[in-house]
Enzyme design. Sequence first.
Site, PDB file in Angstrom:
ATOM      1  CB  SER A 133      42.539  34.583  42.454  1.00 24.78           C
ATOM      2  OG  SER A 133      42.549  35.744  43.250  1.00 24.78           O
ATOM      3  CE  LYS A 159      45.356  35.184  45.204  1.00 28.43           C
ATOM      4  NZ  LYS A 159      46.612  35.444  44.474  1.00 28.43           N
ATOM      5  CE  LYS A 161      43.330  38.835  44.774  1.00 33.46           C
ATOM      6  NZ  LYS A 161      44.771  39.180  44.838  1.00 33.46           N
ATOM      7  CG  ASP A 187      46.694  37.970  47.491  1.00 29.50           C
ATOM      8  OD1 ASP A 187      47.390  38.729  48.198  1.00 29.50           O
ATOM      9  OD2 ASP A 187      46.765  37.953  46.244  1.00 29.50           O
ATOM     10  CD  GLU A 212      49.265  35.970  46.837  1.00 29.82           C
ATOM     11  OE1 GLU A 212      48.454  35.011  46.855  1.00 29.82           O
ATOM     12  OE2 GLU A 212      49.534  36.596  45.801  1.00 29.82           O
ATOM     13  CG  ASP A 237      51.855  39.015  44.436  1.00 31.94           C
ATOM     14  OD1 ASP A 237      52.663  39.475  43.609  1.00 31.94           O
ATOM     15  OD2 ASP A 237      50.632  38.951  44.170  1.00 31.94           O
ATOM     16  CE  LYS A 261      50.514  37.977  40.945  1.00 33.18           C
ATOM     17  NZ  LYS A 261      49.860  39.174  41.533  1.00 33.18           N
ATOM     18  N   GLY A 289      49.008  35.136  38.929  1.00 35.00           N
ATOM     19  CA  GLY A 289      48.366  35.586  37.698  1.00 35.00           C
ATOM     20  C   GLY A 289      48.014  37.054  37.800  1.00 35.00           C
TER      21      GLY A 289
END
Length: 366
Positions: A133, A159, A161, A187, A212, A237, A261, A289
């Site tokens: 991430s 991934k 952000k 995400d 996400e 998520d 998660k 995570g």
Amino acid sequence: MKINGIELRRIAMPLTAPFRTSFGTETERDVLLVRAVTPDAEGWGECVAMSEPLYSPEYVDGAAETLRRFLIPALPTHVDADTVSRALHPFKGHRMAKAALETAVLDAQLRAGGQSMASFLGAARDRVPCGVSVGIMNSIPELLDAVEGYLAEGYQRIKLKIEPGWDLAPVRAVRERFGPDLLLQVDANAAYTLGDGPHLAKLDVYDLLLIEQPLANDDLVQHAQLARRLATPLCLDESIDSAEHAAAAITLGACSIINIKPGRVGGYLEARRIHDLARAHGVAVWCGGMLETGIGRAANVALAAMPGFTLPGDTSASRRYYTTDITAPFELRDGCLDVPTGPGIGVDPVPDILDEVTTSTEWITM
Ligand code: OSB
Ligand code: MG
């Protein structure tokens, strides 16, 4: 299994670099560890609540208070993970606090019985493919350097952000620089609204694995509407905190992929339920995570080895976040982490390192 007592231990873990998301910037991880002491074995659970309630309503001081005031006093003196889960059920929410306690007891139970977490969960492989991430950066060149470094380390999926103002340009730059074969996803941590649908649809041309949590935690219906307007698969998520939520989201068409998660959903038993449900519906899952230390990471890697985890997880190596982890470091080998094979979570804190980062401890006798 009898339980003698529970230790709540707070540790301060400096991050190797600031980690920025749409909800804030972390420079140090304030972690609450739960240790369950029984006559036969000790077990560990890592609470993934962050220092402020920005990702979800929980936060680490609140989780500690919930544990000492409500959850630990509710435990029967003879426990296993199932009885813990049942004893905690009457308390609403606080899933990260519950997960830490349940995991500590589960770890102790498995260690006492000599079974690994992976075997308990029904793992199908002995190593798991890893993604990373990548936080929001100050500039595109800085981002490209970071991604290049992670790919050189062997990460199999990136991934990014995103947030309004940091979405199309970074995705385009990474896609152009690293080519069409790179497994790439984004995400948003709930940073958009349904009105941003036309803007988010511009991501479709970049062939992302998934987007996400674009919308707010409670926006299941809005996610279903958005999913119909995007070609990019939608992954949830923050919105999924139980198997019931997962079932609702699948029925509504709010997502076609779920980030699991264990902390967010109340523990590994609930995580396994969501895995089973998603698998029965042909919905892919992957392991998320929360900047875990080696304690939380070990259990996540075992979970990620279950057969329905068909996408690389945010199960990165210890050094992604920490120069010195509290356990022997998890290291990438050919883009994978090995699933621990020892009893329970299969790893232990290194006592000297643990003591060095500890900021407080509290012992609660049962
Ligand atoms: O949304 O997945 C998230 C970290 C903290 C809180 C929320 C999230 C994240 C990450 C990093 O994306 C996952 C990790 O590498 O541990
Ligand atoms: Mg997320």
